[in-house]
Design an enzyme around this catalytic site. Structure first.
Site, PDB file in Angstrom:
ATOM      1  N   HIS A  13      -7.880   8.286   3.135  1.00 48.22           N
ATOM      2  CA  HIS A  13      -7.192   9.796   2.564  1.00 48.22           C
ATOM      3  C   HIS A  13      -8.180  11.142   2.695  1.00 48.22           C
ATOM      4  O   HIS A  13      -9.637  10.598   1.952  1.00 48.22           O
ATOM      5  CB  HIS A  13      -6.304   9.783   1.881  1.00 48.22           C
ATOM      6  N   ASP A  16      -0.229  16.331  -1.958  1.00 48.94           N
ATOM      7  CA  ASP A  16      -0.726  15.902  -3.157  1.00 48.94           C
ATOM      8  C   ASP A  16       0.164  15.935  -4.343  1.00 48.94           C
ATOM      9  O   ASP A  16       0.998  17.241  -5.296  1.00 48.94           O
ATOM     10  CB  ASP A  16      -2.339  16.566  -3.905  1.00 48.94           C
ATOM     11  N   CYS A  28       0.929  -1.307  -0.011  1.00 44.56           N
ATOM     12  CA  CYS A  28      -0.125   0.393  -0.055  1.00 44.56           C
ATOM     13  C   CYS A  28       0.811   1.108   0.084  1.00 44.56           C
ATOM     14  O   CYS A  28       1.243   1.910   1.080  1.00 44.56           O
ATOM     15  CB  CYS A  28      -0.695  -0.292   1.081  1.00 44.56           C
TER      16      CYS A  28
HETATM   17  P1  AMP Z   1      -7.676   9.832  -4.977  1.00 44.41           P
HETATM   18  O1  AMP Z   1      -8.032   9.781  -6.055  1.00 44.41           O
HETATM   19  O2  AMP Z   1      -8.459   9.902  -3.676  1.00 44.41           O
HETATM   20  O3  AMP Z   1      -7.745   8.018  -4.270  1.00 44.41           O
HETATM   21  O4  AMP Z   1      -6.393   9.813  -4.537  1.00 44.41           O
HETATM   22  C1  AMP Z   1      -5.053   9.624  -4.161  1.00 44.41           C
HETATM   23  C2  AMP Z   1      -4.121  10.631  -4.487  1.00 44.41           C
HETATM   24  O5  AMP Z   1      -2.736  10.415  -4.572  1.00 44.41           O
HETATM   25  C3  AMP Z   1      -4.089  11.700  -5.783  1.00 44.41           C
HETATM   26  O6  AMP Z   1      -4.705  13.131  -6.296  1.00 44.41           O
HETATM   27  C4  AMP Z   1      -2.387  11.646  -6.898  1.00 44.41           C
HETATM   28  O7  AMP Z   1      -2.524  12.479  -7.277  1.00 44.41           O
HETATM   29  C5  AMP Z   1      -1.955  11.082  -5.031  1.00 44.41           C
HETATM   30  N1  AMP Z   1      -0.668  10.738  -5.073  1.00 44.41           N
HETATM   31  C6  AMP Z   1      -0.338   9.864  -5.999  1.00 44.41           C
HETATM   32  N2  AMP Z   1       0.888   8.975  -5.542  1.00 44.41           N
HETATM   33  C7  AMP Z   1       1.177  10.652  -4.566  1.00 44.41           C
HETATM   34  C8  AMP Z   1       2.573  10.490  -3.995  1.00 44.41           C
HETATM   35  N3  AMP Z   1       3.286   9.575  -4.528  1.00 44.41           N
HETATM   36  N4  AMP Z   1       2.994  11.469  -3.203  1.00 44.41           N
HETATM   37  C9  AMP Z   1       1.569  12.339  -2.909  1.00 44.41           C
HETATM   38  N5  AMP Z   1       0.254  12.200  -3.512  1.00 44.41           N
HETATM   39  C10 AMP Z   1       0.286  11.379  -3.992  1.00 44.41           C
HETATM   40 ZN    ZN Z   2      -2.084   1.535   3.998  1.00 49.92          ZN
END
Ligand code: AMP
Ligand code: ZN
Length: 109
Positions: A101, A31, A5
């Site tokens: 989140h 993000d 994860c």
């Molecule tokens: P969700 O679509 O609600 O699952 O949001 C996941 C979020 O995580 C998205 O807005 C991605 O841009 C963000 N995300 C994915 N990988 C990373 C990372 N390594 N660091 C920071 N944010 C991330």
């Molecule tokens: Zn997790």
């Protein structure tokens, strides 16, 4: 800790992600693909898949996520201009990372 994860790894300090804020229970970081000038993710350290997986004992962590969003909005200077906080739930709701989140977006002109 779920070893496959991404947010468990980030919360466990395995990815070198800079935290805007950290408590015993949660971390806050930017993000990677921001949807707004300010886009933070508020993430419990404990693995919970998403909103559908919450149980009654999760009341405290959900409260902490929301109160932290309030504090982070202030810290980022968007509390008066305005912001949105939201959870995406499952694929159809836009969830891509299956570790709970809370998004905080704001900072528009
Ligand atoms: P969700 O679509 O609600 O699952 O949001 C996941 C979020 O995580 C998205 O807005 C991605 O841009 C963000 N995300 C994915 N990988 C990373 C990372 N390594 N660091 C920071 N944010 C991330
Ligand atoms: Zn997790």
């Amino acid at each position: 800790m779920h070893s496959d994860c991404l947010f468990c790894k980030i919360a466990g300090n395995e990815m070198g992600t800079e935290f805007i804020h950290e408590t015993a229970e949660l971390v806050v970081f930017k993000d990677i693909k921001p949807l707004a000038p300010v886009h933070l993710l508020i993430v419990p350290k404990r693995h919970i898949r998403g909103i559908n997986d919450l149980v009654d004992d999760d009341r405290a962590i959900i409260s902490e996520l929301i109160l932290t969003a309030r504090d982070m909005a202030k810290k980022m200077g968007v509390e008066r201009s305005g912001y949105r906080i939201f959870f995406n739930v499952e694929k159809g709701g836009g969830q891509e990372v299956f570790h709970l989140h809370l998004h905080l977006i704001g900072g528009w002109e």
